[in-house]
Design a protein around this motif. Structure first.
Motif, short mmCIF file in Angstrom:
data_model
loop_
_atom_site.label_atom_id
_atom_site.label_comp_id
_atom_site.label_asym_id
_atom_site.label_seq_id
_atom_site.Cartn_x
_atom_site.Cartn_y
_atom_site.Cartn_z
N LYS A 1 -8.73 -19.94 13.68
CA LYS A 1 -8.31 -18.96 14.45
C LYS A 1 -8.61 -18.99 15.75
CE LYS A 1 -8.31 -15.75 10.45
NZ LYS A 1 -8.99 -14.41 9.90
N ALA A 2 -8.03 -18.19 16.84
CA ALA A 2 -8.43 -18.48 18.22
C ALA A 2 -9.78 -17.67 18.35
CB ALA A 2 -7.24 -17.78 19.11
N PRO A 3 -10.83 -18.22 19.02
CA PRO A 3 -12.18 -17.53 19.41
C PRO A 3 -12.13 -16.49 20.70
CG PRO A 3 -12.14 -19.94 20.11
CD PRO A 3 -10.86 -19.61 19.52
N PHE A 4 -10.82 -16.89 21.51
CA PHE A 4 -10.76 -16.06 22.58
C PHE A 4 -8.82 -16.18 22.85
CE2 PHE A 4 -12.36 -20.28 23.74
CZ PHE A 4 -11.15 -20.81 24.44
N ASP A 5 -8.76 -15.02 23.75
CA ASP A 5 -7.34 -15.31 24.15
C ASP A 5 -7.26 -16.53 25.13
OD1 ASP A 5 -7.27 -12.63 23.22
OD2 ASP A 5 -7.11 -11.68 25.04
N GLY A 6 -5.95 -17.01 25.01
CA GLY A 6 -5.62 -18.28 25.75
C GLY A 6 -4.29 -18.72 25.40
N VAL A 7 -4.29 -20.01 25.97
CA VAL A 7 -2.68 -20.90 25.94
C VAL A 7 -3.32 -22.08 25.18
CG1 VAL A 7 -0.95 -21.81 26.98
CG2 VAL A 7 -1.60 -19.55 27.90
N LEU A 8 -2.39 -22.64 24.36
CA LEU A 8 -2.34 -23.64 23.82
C LEU A 8 -2.12 -25.03 24.70
CD1 LEU A 8 -1.19 -23.51 20.06
CD2 LEU A 8 -3.48 -23.17 20.82
N ALA A 9 -2.89 -25.72 25.10
CA ALA A 9 -2.73 -26.55 26.11
C ALA A 9 -2.39 -27.98 25.85
CB ALA A 9 -3.98 -26.89 26.96
N ALA A 10 -2.77 -28.45 24.16
CA ALA A 10 -2.61 -29.67 23.61
C ALA A 10 -2.81 -29.53 22.15
CB ALA A 10 -3.75 -30.75 24.35
N ARG A 11 -2.08 -30.27 21.58
CA ARG A 11 -2.13 -30.51 19.94
C ARG A 11 -2.28 -31.70 19.75
NH1 ARG A 11 3.03 -28.26 16.35
NH2 ARG A 11 3.45 -30.63 16.71
N HIS A 12 -3.47 -31.92 18.74
CA HIS A 12 -3.83 -33.24 18.32
C HIS A 12 -3.64 -33.40 16.89
CE1 HIS A 12 -6.40 -33.23 22.06
NE2 HIS A 12 -6.84 -32.09 21.84
N ALA A 13 -2.93 -32.64 16.40
CA ALA A 13 -2.21 -32.95 14.70
C ALA A 13 -0.97 -32.43 14.48
CB ALA A 13 -3.55 -32.31 13.83
N HIS A 14 -0.43 -32.75 13.45
CA HIS A 14 0.86 -32.48 13.08
C HIS A 14 1.13 -31.94 11.66
CE1 HIS A 14 2.70 -33.83 16.97
NE2 HIS A 14 1.77 -35.03 16.76
N VAL A 15 1.98 -31.22 11.22
CA VAL A 15 2.24 -30.76 9.90
C VAL A 15 2.25 -31.78 8.89
CG1 VAL A 15 3.62 -29.49 8.37
CG2 VAL A 15 3.07 -28.47 10.53
N LEU B 1 -7.93 -30.27 16.41
CA LEU B 1 -6.41 -29.81 16.19
C LEU B 1 -5.95 -29.41 17.41
CD1 LEU B 1 -7.31 -27.61 12.95
CD2 LEU B 1 -6.39 -29.84 12.89
N VAL B 2 -6.55 -28.52 18.15
CA VAL B 2 -5.64 -27.99 19.41
C VAL B 2 -6.74 -27.80 20.63
CG1 VAL B 2 -3.75 -26.92 18.27
CG2 VAL B 2 -6.24 -25.64 18.61
N ARG B 3 -6.17 -27.92 21.51
CA ARG B 3 -7.02 -27.55 23.04
C ARG B 3 -6.59 -26.08 23.40
NH1 ARG B 3 -6.48 -29.45 28.96
NH2 ARG B 3 -8.18 -28.15 29.88
N LEU B 4 -7.38 -25.27 23.47
CA LEU B 4 -7.00 -23.67 23.59
C LEU B 4 -7.81 -23.41 24.96
CD1 LEU B 4 -6.07 -21.00 22.79
CD2 LEU B 4 -8.06 -20.42 21.86
N VAL B 5 -7.21 -23.05 26.12
CA VAL B 5 -7.61 -22.80 27.15
C VAL B 5 -7.35 -21.21 27.82
CG1 VAL B 5 -7.64 -23.45 29.69
CG2 VAL B 5 -6.77 -25.14 27.99
N ASP B 6 -8.40 -20.72 28.18
CA ASP B 6 -8.27 -19.17 28.65
C ASP B 6 -7.67 -19.23 30.21
OD1 ASP B 6 -8.71 -16.58 29.72
OD2 ASP B 6 -10.69 -16.56 29.15
N VAL C 1 -10.89 -24.42 37.19
CA VAL C 1 -11.29 -24.40 35.79
C VAL C 1 -11.32 -23.14 35.06
CG1 VAL C 1 -12.58 -26.61 36.44
CG2 VAL C 1 -13.85 -24.51 36.13
N SER C 2 -11.30 -23.43 33.87
CA SER C 2 -11.16 -22.18 32.96
C SER C 2 -12.77 -21.94 32.47
CB SER C 2 -10.28 -22.38 31.55
OG SER C 2 -10.79 -21.27 30.85
N LEU C 3 -13.09 -20.80 32.42
CA LEU C 3 -14.48 -20.31 31.88
C LEU C 3 -14.74 -20.57 30.48
CD1 LEU C 3 -15.42 -17.14 33.69
CD2 LEU C 3 -15.96 -19.53 34.23
N GLN C 4 -13.47 -20.65 29.72
CA GLN C 4 -13.31 -20.91 28.21
C GLN C 4 -12.35 -21.91 28.01
OE1 GLN C 4 -14.73 -17.46 25.96
NE2 GLN C 4 -13.18 -16.60 27.02
N ASP C 5 -12.74 -23.07 27.68
CA ASP C 5 -11.81 -24.26 27.52
C ASP C 5 -12.20 -25.22 26.30
OD1 ASP C 5 -10.25 -26.74 27.58
OD2 ASP C 5 -10.08 -26.74 29.71
#
Length: 338
Positions: free
Chosen positions: A157-171, A181-186, A42-46
């Motif tokens: 803005k990103a609260p930490f370095d990571g990778v976008l794992a999922a997107r919950h909204a569209h333009v 809006l998004v899931r960000l995973v360290d 697991v990620s410590l920041q998800d």
């Protein structure tokens, strides 16, 4: 007939050239019996990031994007917030201009009152009006700061370095406060979460090194911490293993060898030293005459590549680890350097 056949085999063994073997000098090793438990990386920041203001989504990054802390991930339209900032700024400027006039009036009435050309009541009224304006300016400054904050919140803005794992909204979608809006995973700071039976907690402490099997690899990783609280239903505690320095993927499964008893000095041999034929398990020991002596052993437990055995062996014995598969008892051997 059987005695003749055995004698023939021994004669053939003596006539054959010595077999090349590699040996391991038996020594006592600190070992403990283990149990294999399943864990998850697991990620410590998800985090699932949400909107803090209402607005239409103007831009958003794609899944898989690597982002740095502070980088804009999604942007809402700014028009309405821009207008609020301008309105608050204009109101503040107006109040400040009015305060300049009120202070000049206070000074004028102070001079007149000192010359008995104005009453003290008029002077105090002007002073009160100026103080009211000062408080209105404080409120207007707060309103301007709030408007600026809302404008800044249109950029998620990103609260930490990571990778976008999922997107919950569209333009183009209208976003409400709190909408995900998004899931960000360290992916750099990771733990292995290992549910462990309570009875084994005394054999695991912070810093204990555990062997982790992952696909075709075996890693030795330290315990980050042990949560000393058991689940009343499963009777399990949570052990966290530090996986920062590894290539383990978040969400993957691993197998961890957890000690079931305190470690002790045990006679251990490499797995390759064991020869299993039918129901018999034995090892070959090289004696002073450079012969392979067959020694029956019982396997107590295994720990990684090492096996703890019981039998007529002792520390210092030369145990064959390569070339034992085709040996016959008392065969001559040639010990090669490993």
């Amino acid at each position: 007939m059987s005695i003749t056949l055995l004698a023939s085999i021994n004669i053939q063994a003596m006539q054959m050239p010595p077999a090349d073997v590699e040996v391991y000098e038996l020594e006592m090793r600190k070992m403990a019996p283990t149990i294999a438990l399943k864990g998850e990386v697991v990620s410590l920041q998800d985090a699932v990031l949400s909107a803090e203001v209402d607005g239409q989504l103007e831009d958003i990054l794609l899944v898989g994007e690597v982002v740095k802390k502070g980088q804009v991930i999604a942007q809402l339209k700014r028009d309405r917030m821009d207008w609020q900032v301008q309105r608050a700024a204009a109101e503040l400027a107006s109040l400040r201009a009015d305060l300049v006039f009120r202070r000049s009036e206070v000074e004028r009435f102070r001079v007149l009152a000192s010359q008995d050309n104005a009453s003290k009541t008029q002077l105090e009224r002007e002073r009160a009006n100026a103080e009211i304006l000062e408080q209105q300016i404080v409120l207007a400054q707060t309103n301007l700061s709030e408007a600026k904050r809302l404008l800044a919140d249109t950029a998620i803005k990103a609260p930490f370095d990571g990778v976008l794992a999922a997107r919950h909204a569209h333009v183009g979608e209208f976003i409400r406060v709190g909408d995900p809006l998004v899931r960000l995973v360290d992916t750099q700071h990771k733990d292995i979460v290992l549910p462990t039976p309570i009875q084994y907690q005394h054999h695991i402490t912070q810093g204990t090194s555990l062997e982790v099997a992952y696909r075709d690899e075996t890693l030795t990783l330290p315990v980050r911490y042990v949560v000393p609280i058991g689940d009343r239903n499963s009777r399990m505690i949570e052990v966290r293993i530090n996986a920062n320095s590894t290539a383990l993927l978040v969400g993957d499964a691993v197998t961890v060898a957890v000690p079931k008893a305190p470690s002790s000095d045990e006679p251990a041999v490499p797995r390759d030293a064991l020869v299993i034929r039918g129901a018999q398990t034995f090892v070959y020991r090289v004696n002073e005459a450079q012969q392979a002596e067959q020694v029956s052993v019982n396997v107590k437990f295994a720990d990684g590549d090492w096996v703890v055995v019981e039998g007529d062996i002792k520390a210092g014995d030369r145990i064959i680890v390569r070339g034992a598969e085709r040996l016959q008892p008392n065969a001559q051997v040639n010990v090669k350097a490993p």
